[in-house]
Design an enzyme around this catalytic site. Sequence first.
Site, PDB file in Angstrom:
ATOM      1  N   GLY A  90      23.697  37.528   7.166  1.00  0.00           N
ATOM      2  CA  GLY A  90      24.044  37.719   5.760  1.00  0.00           C
ATOM      3  C   GLY A  90      25.264  38.601   5.604  1.00  0.00           C
ATOM      4  O   GLY A  90      25.167  39.836   5.670  1.00  0.00           O
ATOM      5  N   LEU A  91      26.391  37.946   5.389  1.00  0.00           N
ATOM      6  CA  LEU A  91      27.651  38.669   5.215  1.00  0.00           C
ATOM      7  C   LEU A  91      28.143  38.486   3.777  1.00  0.00           C
ATOM      8  O   LEU A  91      28.509  39.443   3.102  1.00  0.00           O
ATOM      9  CB  LEU A  91      28.670  38.086   6.207  1.00  0.00           C
ATOM     10  CG  LEU A  91      30.071  38.650   6.244  1.00  0.00           C
ATOM     11  CD1 LEU A  91      30.033  40.106   6.690  1.00  0.00           C
ATOM     12  CD2 LEU A  91      30.930  37.844   7.232  1.00  0.00           C
ATOM     13  N   GLY A 123      33.413  37.516  -0.589  1.00  0.00           N
ATOM     14  CA  GLY A 123      33.375  36.273   0.198  1.00  0.00           C
ATOM     15  C   GLY A 123      34.402  36.353   1.303  1.00  0.00           C
ATOM     16  O   GLY A 123      34.145  36.946   2.357  1.00  0.00           O
ATOM     17  N   ARG A 181      34.115  -6.738   8.944  1.00  0.00           N
ATOM     18  CA  ARG A 181      34.466  -7.106   7.558  1.00  0.00           C
ATOM     19  C   ARG A 181      35.638  -8.089   7.536  1.00  0.00           C
ATOM     20  O   ARG A 181      36.714  -7.789   8.076  1.00  0.00           O
ATOM     21  CB  ARG A 181      34.839  -5.837   6.785  1.00  0.00           C
ATOM     22  CG  ARG A 181      35.334  -6.084   5.378  1.00  0.00           C
ATOM     23  CD  ARG A 181      34.234  -6.528   4.467  1.00  0.00           C
ATOM     24  NE  ARG A 181      34.684  -6.596   3.079  1.00  0.00           N
ATOM     25  CZ  ARG A 181      33.995  -7.184   2.121  1.00  0.00           C
ATOM     26  NH1 ARG A 181      32.818  -7.748   2.387  1.00  0.00           N
ATOM     27  NH2 ARG A 181      34.456  -7.197   0.897  1.00  0.00           N
ATOM     28  N   GLY A 187      36.143   0.342   1.875  1.00  0.00           N
ATOM     29  CA  GLY A 187      36.315  -0.133   0.500  1.00  0.00           C
ATOM     30  C   GLY A 187      35.181   0.354  -0.383  1.00  0.00           C
ATOM     31  O   GLY A 187      34.656   1.465  -0.187  1.00  0.00           O
ATOM     32  N   GLY A 188      34.745  -0.468  -1.320  1.00  0.00           N
ATOM     33  CA  GLY A 188      33.676  -0.082  -2.260  1.00  0.00           C
ATOM     34  C   GLY A 188      32.378   0.283  -1.567  1.00  0.00           C
ATOM     35  O   GLY A 188      31.651   1.180  -1.999  1.00  0.00           O
ATOM     36  N   GLU A 219      32.526  30.127   7.238  1.00  0.00           N
ATOM     37  CA  GLU A 219      33.041  30.935   8.367  1.00  0.00           C
ATOM     38  C   GLU A 219      34.548  31.153   8.262  1.00  0.00           C
ATOM     39  O   GLU A 219      35.280  31.097   9.248  1.00  0.00           O
ATOM     40  CB  GLU A 219      32.650  30.318   9.706  1.00  0.00           C
ATOM     41  CG  GLU A 219      31.141  30.189   9.769  1.00  0.00           C
ATOM     42  CD  GLU A 219      30.554  30.250  11.144  1.00  0.00           C
ATOM     43  OE1 GLU A 219      31.173  30.812  12.054  1.00  0.00           O
ATOM     44  OE2 GLU A 219      29.433  29.743  11.290  1.00  0.00           O
TER      45      GLU A 219
HETATM   46  C1  LIG Z   1      26.608  25.798   2.761  1.00  0.00           C
HETATM   47  C2  LIG Z   1      27.106  27.185   3.003  1.00  0.00           C
HETATM   48  C3  LIG Z   1      26.597  27.926   4.059  1.00  0.00           C
HETATM   49  C4  LIG Z   1      27.023  29.245   4.270  1.00  0.00           C
HETATM   50  N1  LIG Z   1      26.405  30.017   5.239  1.00  0.00           N
HETATM   51  C5  LIG Z   1      26.692  31.352   5.289  1.00  0.00           C
HETATM   52  C6  LIG Z   1      25.926  32.235   6.137  1.00  0.00           C
HETATM   53  O1  LIG Z   1      25.024  31.800   6.877  1.00  0.00           O
HETATM   54  N2  LIG Z   1      26.213  33.567   6.109  1.00  0.00           N
HETATM   55  C7  LIG Z   1      27.195  34.078   5.322  1.00  0.00           C
HETATM   56  O2  LIG Z   1      27.389  35.288   5.343  1.00  0.00           O
HETATM   57  N3  LIG Z   1      27.943  33.276   4.510  1.00  0.00           N
HETATM   58  C8  LIG Z   1      27.708  31.930   4.476  1.00  0.00           C
HETATM   59  N4  LIG Z   1      28.437  31.118   3.626  1.00  0.00           N
HETATM   60  C9  LIG Z   1      29.500  31.690   2.823  1.00  0.00           C
HETATM   61  C10 LIG Z   1      30.905  31.269   3.227  1.00  0.00           C
HETATM   62  O3  LIG Z   1      31.263  31.836   4.458  1.00  0.00           O
HETATM   63  C11 LIG Z   1      31.850  31.662   2.074  1.00  0.00           C
HETATM   64  O4  LIG Z   1      31.582  30.774   1.007  1.00  0.00           O
HETATM   65  C12 LIG Z   1      33.313  31.615   2.451  1.00  0.00           C
HETATM   66  O5  LIG Z   1      33.617  32.616   3.405  1.00  0.00           O
HETATM   67  C13 LIG Z   1      34.251  31.757   1.254  1.00  0.00           C
HETATM   68  O6  LIG Z   1      33.896  32.826   0.432  1.00  0.00           O
HETATM   69  P1  LIG Z   1      33.732  32.579  -1.149  1.00  0.00           P
HETATM   70  O7  LIG Z   1      32.837  31.399  -1.313  1.00  0.00           O
HETATM   71  O8  LIG Z   1      33.326  33.834  -1.786  1.00  0.00           O
HETATM   72  O9  LIG Z   1      35.169  32.160  -1.626  1.00  0.00           O
HETATM   73  P2  LIG Z   1      36.353  33.150  -2.101  1.00  0.00           P
HETATM   74  O10 LIG Z   1      36.571  34.190  -1.063  1.00  0.00           O
HETATM   75  O11 LIG Z   1      36.110  33.586  -3.492  1.00  0.00           O
HETATM   76  O12 LIG Z   1      37.602  32.159  -2.073  1.00  0.00           O
HETATM   77  C14 LIG Z   1      37.948  31.304  -3.166  1.00  0.00           C
HETATM   78  C15 LIG Z   1      39.303  30.682  -2.826  1.00  0.00           C
HETATM   79  O13 LIG Z   1      40.301  31.714  -2.723  1.00  0.00           O
HETATM   80  C16 LIG Z   1      40.948  31.638  -1.471  1.00  0.00           C
HETATM   81  N5  LIG Z   1      41.316  32.979  -1.007  1.00  0.00           N
HETATM   82  C17 LIG Z   1      40.550  34.096  -0.971  1.00  0.00           C
HETATM   83  N6  LIG Z   1      41.228  35.114  -0.437  1.00  0.00           N
HETATM   84  C18 LIG Z   1      42.461  34.633  -0.130  1.00  0.00           C
HETATM   85  C19 LIG Z   1      43.654  35.212   0.430  1.00  0.00           C
HETATM   86  N7  LIG Z   1      43.694  36.483   0.826  1.00  0.00           N
HETATM   87  N8  LIG Z   1      44.729  34.430   0.588  1.00  0.00           N
HETATM   88  C20 LIG Z   1      44.691  33.110   0.214  1.00  0.00           C
HETATM   89  N9  LIG Z   1      43.620  32.518  -0.331  1.00  0.00           N
HETATM   90  C21 LIG Z   1      42.518  33.284  -0.496  1.00  0.00           C
HETATM   91  C22 LIG Z   1      39.917  31.000  -0.545  1.00  0.00           C
HETATM   92  O14 LIG Z   1      40.530  30.422   0.611  1.00  0.00           O
HETATM   93  C23 LIG Z   1      39.316  29.954  -1.474  1.00  0.00           C
HETATM   94  O15 LIG Z   1      40.137  28.835  -1.534  1.00  0.00           O
HETATM   95  C24 LIG Z   1      28.042  29.790   3.440  1.00  0.00           C
HETATM   96  C25 LIG Z   1      28.589  29.016   2.397  1.00  0.00           C
HETATM   97  C26 LIG Z   1      28.105  27.747   2.156  1.00  0.00           C
HETATM   98  C27 LIG Z   1      28.650  26.986   0.968  1.00  0.00           C
END
Ligand SMILES: Cc1cc2nc3c(=O)[nH]c(=O)nc-3n(C[C@H](O)[C@H](O)[C@H](O)COP(=O)(O)OP(=O)(O)OC[C@H]3O[C@@H](n4cnc5c(N)ncnc54)[C@H](O)[C@@H]3O)c2cc1C
Length: 379
Positions: free
Chosen positions: A123-124, A130, A267, A338-339, A362
């Site tokens: 859990g990060l 994010g 196809r 295709g479709g 990640e």
């Molecule tokens: C199905 C799923 C499984 C997951 N599993 C885990 C897990 O097990 N453990 C865990 O800890 N997390 C997990 N995650 C979380 C995942 O790692 C994050 O969603 C991801 O790191 C992006 O963070 P965010 O969603 O907050 O997006 P944000 O950080 O809000 O990013 C939004 C947009 O802004 C861009 N952005 C942000 N900062 C910058 C920058 N400095 N420069 C340019 N662009 C930027 C991003 O690239 C993105 O396009 C999971 C997510 C999903 C959907």
Amino acid sequence: MFELTEDQLQVREMVREFAKSEIAPVAAKLDEDSTFPIENVKKMAELGLFGLPFPENYGGSEMDTVTFSLVIEELAKVCASHSITVGAHISLGTAPIAMFGSDEQKEKYLPSLCSGEYLGAFGLTEPNAGSDSGGTQTTAVPDGNNYIINGSKIFITNAAYSGTIIVTAVTDKTKGKKGINAFILERGMKGLEIAKKEEKMGWRASDTRALSFDNIVVPKENLLGDSGQGFVQFMKILDGGRIGVAALSLGIAEAAYEAAKNYSKERQQFGKPISSFQAIAFMLADMAMEIEAGRHLMLNASRLKDAGKPFATEAAMAKLYCSELAMRTTTKAIQIHGGYGYIKEYPVERYFRDAKICEIGEGTSEIQRIVISRSILKD
Ligand SMILES: Cc1cc2nc3c(=O)[nH]c(=O)nc-3n(C[C@H](O)[C@H](O)[C@H](O)COP(=O)(O)OP(=O)(O)OC[C@H]3O[C@@H](n4cnc5c(N)ncnc54)[C@H](O)[C@@H]3O)c2cc1C
């Protein structure tokens, strides 16, 4: 240069057979119903997949990163949700304990994680942290022999099936990133709430949930590694995890390519198989070439890690290239169908939905480009 060993080929074959016989028949239904593959998780535990890279004395198989990548790729060729369940358990849920845990922590947790008795989670990510994972707002306040943890995490893979969840929290705000630590939470700890399963676009059978922490009392011995090392630890963990996502992406791309190639030969339009049209044949040529390139990047990063050499930049390159390649390949695979490609009867629409998250989890593609550009510009 990229020859696989007998052992690596043998494990790949075993997992390929398993995926064909046990996963392929249920993958579409699990996706449709958003159901966690609990029965197959038990079978994968029997195959020893959950302890693959970990020391034998804790019940693991001590296999190398190349073997791990091949396993993740084979599972993803059939079902990305099965693949991420194993991948997240190994790279994110269990590796932190194997890499940074004390002997006592390893003895206490690794055997059950390696046997697959329970899964590991990591859990990060938080609602407000994010990509900027150093901006974690969860707190761990020292209190005698314990820490009191408050806060929340989102999108946590394997959460409901985990016995342990490694979480990051701020112990000292004044120290910035050095004030972040990682803790081992155990299933059932008072104050640990696991929310309902998220309804997702892809990876629908995988378990993804939010967590909340309400005054969880965590003994000091559950601190992972040395105090102040939490941020450095999870950066290292993510480097390894990115190889897994590269392998998973590659598996999805290969599945889409194979489906499109077969379909294009069957196809008929204008009295000929559509593969005889150069526009279709060239799409397939690009897909095959990119998959080959992606495989080299993925194996290169895996081999560097196995050799104990720096691999963070190469892992970011492999993850970035393979995840974007998975998106391009699945998009083309639908175009070739295709479709029919848009209809659930054919698997390519699932591959397309499963590929998208590989560009986000990640570390997003943008974050990978930051990692790579910082590395190439540093001197
Ligand atoms: C199905 C799923 C499984 C997951 N599993 C885990 C897990 O097990 N453990 C865990 O800890 N997390 C997990 N995650 C979380 C995942 O790692 C994050 O969603 C991801 O790191 C992006 O963070 P965010 O969603 O907050 O997006 P944000 O950080 O809000 O990013 C939004 C947009 O802004 C861009 N952005 C942000 N900062 C910058 C920058 N400095 N420069 C340019 N662009 C930027 C991003 O690239 C993105 O396009 C999971 C997510 C999903 C959907």
